[in-house]
Design a protein around this motif. Structure first.
Motif, PDB file in Angstrom:
ATOM      1  N   LEU A  53       0.826  -1.208   0.000  1.00 23.81           N
ATOM      2  CA  LEU A  53       0.000   0.000   0.000  1.00 23.81           C
ATOM      3  C   LEU A  53       0.865   1.266   0.000  1.00 23.81           C
ATOM      4  N   LEU A  54       2.016   1.166   0.663  1.00 25.66           N
ATOM      5  CA  LEU A  54       2.942   2.301   0.679  1.00 25.66           C
ATOM      6  C   LEU A  54       3.412   2.605  -0.742  1.00 25.66           C
ATOM      7  N   ARG A  59       2.621   5.849  -3.158  1.00 23.84           N
ATOM      8  CA  ARG A  59       3.679   6.616  -3.832  1.00 23.84           C
ATOM      9  C   ARG A  59       3.354   6.766  -5.320  1.00 23.84           C
ATOM     10  N   GLN A  60       2.884   5.656  -5.941  1.00 22.81           N
ATOM     11  CA  GLN A  60       2.575   5.693  -7.382  1.00 22.81           C
ATOM     12  C   GLN A  60       1.412   6.633  -7.663  1.00 22.81           C
ATOM     13  N   ILE A 111      -5.251   9.807  -2.376  1.00 20.75           N
ATOM     14  CA  ILE A 111      -4.655   8.648  -1.721  1.00 20.75           C
ATOM     15  C   ILE A 111      -5.194   8.459  -0.288  1.00 20.75           C
ATOM     16  N   GLY A 112      -6.302   9.171   0.036  1.00 20.82           N
ATOM     17  CA  GLY A 112      -6.845   9.128   1.403  1.00 20.82           C
ATOM     18  C   GLY A 112      -7.162   7.711   1.852  1.00 20.82           C
ATOM     19  N   GLY A 113      -7.952   6.975   1.024  1.00 20.66           N
ATOM     20  CA  GLY A 113      -8.377   5.619   1.390  1.00 20.66           C
ATOM     21  C   GLY A 113      -7.194   4.671   1.538  1.00 20.66           C
ATOM     22  N   ARG A 132      -3.360   1.609   4.763  1.00 18.03           N
ATOM     23  CA  ARG A 132      -1.953   1.325   5.093  1.00 18.03           C
ATOM     24  C   ARG A 132      -1.718   1.497   6.594  1.00 18.03           C
ATOM     25  N   TRP A 133      -2.305   2.564   7.135  1.00 15.95           N
ATOM     26  CA  TRP A 133      -2.147   2.782   8.582  1.00 15.95           C
ATOM     27  C   TRP A 133      -2.715   1.596   9.364  1.00 15.95           C
ATOM     28  N   MET A 134      -3.926   1.153   8.953  1.00 17.45           N
ATOM     29  CA  MET A 134      -4.598   0.072   9.693  1.00 17.45           C
ATOM     30  C   MET A 134      -3.795  -1.238   9.630  1.00 17.45           C
ATOM     31  N   PHE A 135      -3.353  -1.627   8.415  1.00 19.24           N
ATOM     32  CA  PHE A 135      -2.602  -2.884   8.305  1.00 19.24           C
ATOM     33  C   PHE A 135      -1.235  -2.758   8.990  1.00 19.24           C
ATOM     34  N   GLY A 136      -0.661  -1.547   8.917  1.00 21.40           N
ATOM     35  CA  GLY A 136       0.619  -1.314   9.599  1.00 21.40           C
ATOM     36  C   GLY A 136       0.453  -1.479  11.105  1.00 21.40           C
TER      37      GLY A 136
END
Ligand SMILES: C[S@@+](CC[C@H](N)C(=O)[O-])C[C@H]1O[C@@H](n2cnc3c(N)ncnc32)[C@H](O)[C@@H]1O
Length: 311
Positions: free
Chosen positions: A269-270, A274-275, A283-285, A290-294
């Protein structure tokens, strides 16, 4: 972790190289579920050929149909020998596939694909969490209609009889059950009692030692994602639900595969973030995901588990 290392770990390796192939990783996860269920034989080994083995798969939340195609490919990915047997078969043939999705768009997509395939594939738009609400057609398609000499007016051939004896019914739920509202219990009950089926799934569970703070944070995440918070139960509570449905404690396996899921997904997701940023797309969603899975990957508060319950 045997085959998993060479398959789903693919996700981790490729994400590090930022050349991730997400569909391949999803297929590898499905393969790992099938291997844990002892349905798919790891590479370089073949299945003992049994012409009467007949698999029924009832696929809950089949998504965009990729897993349907993959399962069917595994079924037909056999190499006939001179004698006509399938010595290199790695997967028992699926004789019946019943797919269920709540999503109308996915259902229509599936119907488009289905018109080119066999009539043994049936798909439905229905709430898999509430089997009591299923149409008669879906209930009939999902339920085994066994061949028995007493119930059939014409005595079945010995081949048909053997096939009915070797029939295996599996409910498959890949990354789906934690969505089920109000609970997974009705489908567990239905799978065991009505369908007489085994269960194979990739699902989420709550860590035994999740703090009250983590639980409160997870409850907020659930509120925003529309996921029932009550579905985040510990592995022990998960087992209890399956035993309440009728599955034997000894026939239940919960395999924690978190380390192969959340960190690789976060890296993927990171890279996606970036892409998208490069071409100026929102890129909000992606950032929230990414925050949640991280968070899940680092804290271990939510666990990714392969669940097998044998009938
Ligand atoms: C995260 S996606 C997983 C899709 C697919 N199994 C995969 O692994 O790629 C969850 C799927 O479950 C379906 N789903 C969620 N709740 C459902 C329900 N109550 N009944 C049927 N399908 C449901 C959604 O429509 C979606 O296709």
């Amino acid at each position: 972790m045997d085959a998993f290392d060479s398959t789903y770990e693919y996700l981790a390796d490729n994400t590090r190289k930022t050349a991730m192939d997400f569909p391949t990783a999803c297929r590898a996860l499905l393969n790992e579920v099938l291997i844990t269920a002892k349905l798919l034989i790891p590479e370089n080994k073949s299945l003992v050929s049994d012409p009467y083995r007949a698999l029924t798969v009832i696929d809950l939340g089949f998504g965009c149909g990729d897993q349907t195609v993959h399962l069917m490919q595994e079924t037909y990915n056999t190499v006939p020998t001179d004698s006509g047997s399938t010595a290199e078969q790695r997967f028992p043939p699926i004789k019946r596939y019943v797919g269920v999705t709540l999503d109308r768009t996915q259902f229509h997509l599936g119907m488009l694909g289905r018109s080119h395939t066999s009539s043994s594939i049936k798909i439905f738009c229905a709430d898999a969490a509430q089997p009591a609400s299923w149409s008669e057609e879906l209930a009939r398609a999902a339920k085994l209609t066994s061949v028995s000499p007493s119930s059939s007016r014409d005595a079945p051939s010995s081949a048909k009889l053997a096939e009915s004896i070797n029939r295996e019914i599996w409910v498959l739920a890949l990354d789906t059950l934690y969505h089920f509202a109000p609970s997974r219990q009705p489908i567990f009950d239905y799978a065991h009692r009505e369908l007489e089926a085994s269960l194979m799934a990739f699902d989420l569970a709550l860590a035994d030692d999740a703090s009250w703070f983590d639980r409160a944070l997870l409850a907020i995440v659930c509120l925003f994602t529309g996921t029932p918070f009550s579905n985040f139960v510990t592995a022990a509570q998960y087992r209890t639900m399956l035993t309440l449905a009728g599955y034997d404690e000894d026939s239940i396996e919960l395999r924690d595969v978190s380390e192969h899921i959340f960190a690789p997904l976060t890296r993927f997701l990171l890279e996606r973030e970036r892409q998208l940023g490069l071409i100026g797309l929102g890129i909000g969603g992606v950032r929230v995901a990414r925050w949640m899975f991280g968070w899940w990957g680092k804290s271990g508060v939510v666990r990714g588990v392969i669940v097998i319950a044998r009938r």
